[in-house]
Structures are given as C-alpha cells and as structure tokens.
Design a protein around this motif. Structure first.
Motif, short mmCIF file in Angstrom:
data_model
loop_
_atom_site.label_atom_id
_atom_site.label_comp_id
_atom_site.label_asym_id
_atom_site.label_seq_id
_atom_site.Cartn_x
_atom_site.Cartn_y
_atom_site.Cartn_z
N ILE A 103 1.03 -1.03 0.15
CA ILE A 103 0.16 -0.09 0.02
C ILE A 103 1.03 1.25 -0.09
O ILE A 103 1.78 1.25 0.71
CB ILE A 103 -0.90 0.10 1.39
N PHE A 107 -2.41 7.16 2.24
CA PHE A 107 -3.47 5.95 2.17
C PHE A 107 -4.83 6.30 2.74
O PHE A 107 -4.83 7.00 3.87
CB PHE A 107 -2.96 4.46 2.48
N LYS A 108 -5.69 5.74 2.55
CA LYS A 108 -7.25 5.97 3.06
C LYS A 108 -7.48 4.95 4.02
O LYS A 108 -7.12 3.76 3.65
CB LYS A 108 -8.39 6.18 2.02
N GLN A 111 -8.85 2.15 2.37
CA GLN A 111 -8.01 1.28 1.65
C GLN A 111 -7.37 0.38 2.57
O GLN A 111 -7.20 -0.79 2.11
CB GLN A 111 -7.06 1.99 0.83
#
Length: 121
Positions: A103, A107-108, A111
C-alpha cells in the motif's frame, strides 16, 4: 478477541492512524517503531498479520520481513508493506523478501481496511 495485527512504522502519526482504523473494526494492534522493536515485541506471541513501513531506522521493512519469514510462527502470515516507495524495483525487493502486498502512502483508512479484510478474511 479480534485478530492481532502488528503495525511497524517509525512515524507515530502513521502508527496512530493504523491503530485507530483497525481497532475501530475490532482488530487488536501491537505497535512497533522499527524492525528491531517489532521483533522484540512479538517474540513468543501470536500475530495474524503485519503492516510495516519500508524505510525505518535500526532495521528496515525488507530486513524485518526476511527475519519474520525465518521463524516458523510467522512464515506464512500476511505481511503488507505500507510505504511512500512506489518504485517497481522496491516492490519486487519486498515481494522477494516475502511481502504479501503493498500500500503506497498516503493511504485512505478504507484502503487499509479493504486490504486487511481481504487477506485476513
């Protein structure tokens, strides 16, 4: 009791975000500031998954993955790299070391949760 996830990052704010995101969904999170700290904190403990940064002091994420994969208890657990590195060469290095997924920061939370739920079921 929820599944246990080890979060390894030298950034306290990233560790807090990971912990906040995952504990809200019922996961238990162990925090470590680098690879050396991570190995010290999980020795003898059951961990279901590891989320680790790549670039950290003392021991980086690639070395941590290699060290974990040498141990029977952590040989097959999912390990996700959470890092600013997006170069294919770094991804290949991570994959060769035994990383399950990747990732890219920033990042969210959704996610991260999506990946965690996908690999832990």
């Amino acid at each position: 009791m929820g599944k246990i996830i080890l979060s390894v990052d030298d950034s306290a704010s990233i560790r807090q975000m990971v912990k906040f995101t995952l504990t809200k969904e019922g996961y238990e999170v162990i925090e470590a500031s680098d690879g050396v700290d991570a190995l010290a904190k999980i020795t003898g403990k059951k961990v279901d998954m590891v989320v680790t940064d790549l670039n950290m002091p003392n021991m980086d994420g690639i070395t941590l993955i290699k060290e974990l994969r040498k141990q029977a208890a952590y040989k097959f657990i999912p390990i996700i790299m959470l890092t600013t590195e997006s170069q294919d060469s770094k991804k290949l290095e991570g994959k060769a070391a035994g990383a399950t997924g990747w990732i890219v920061k920033p990042f969210k939370p959704e996610q991260l949760l999506g990946v965690v739920k996908k690999v832990l079921g």
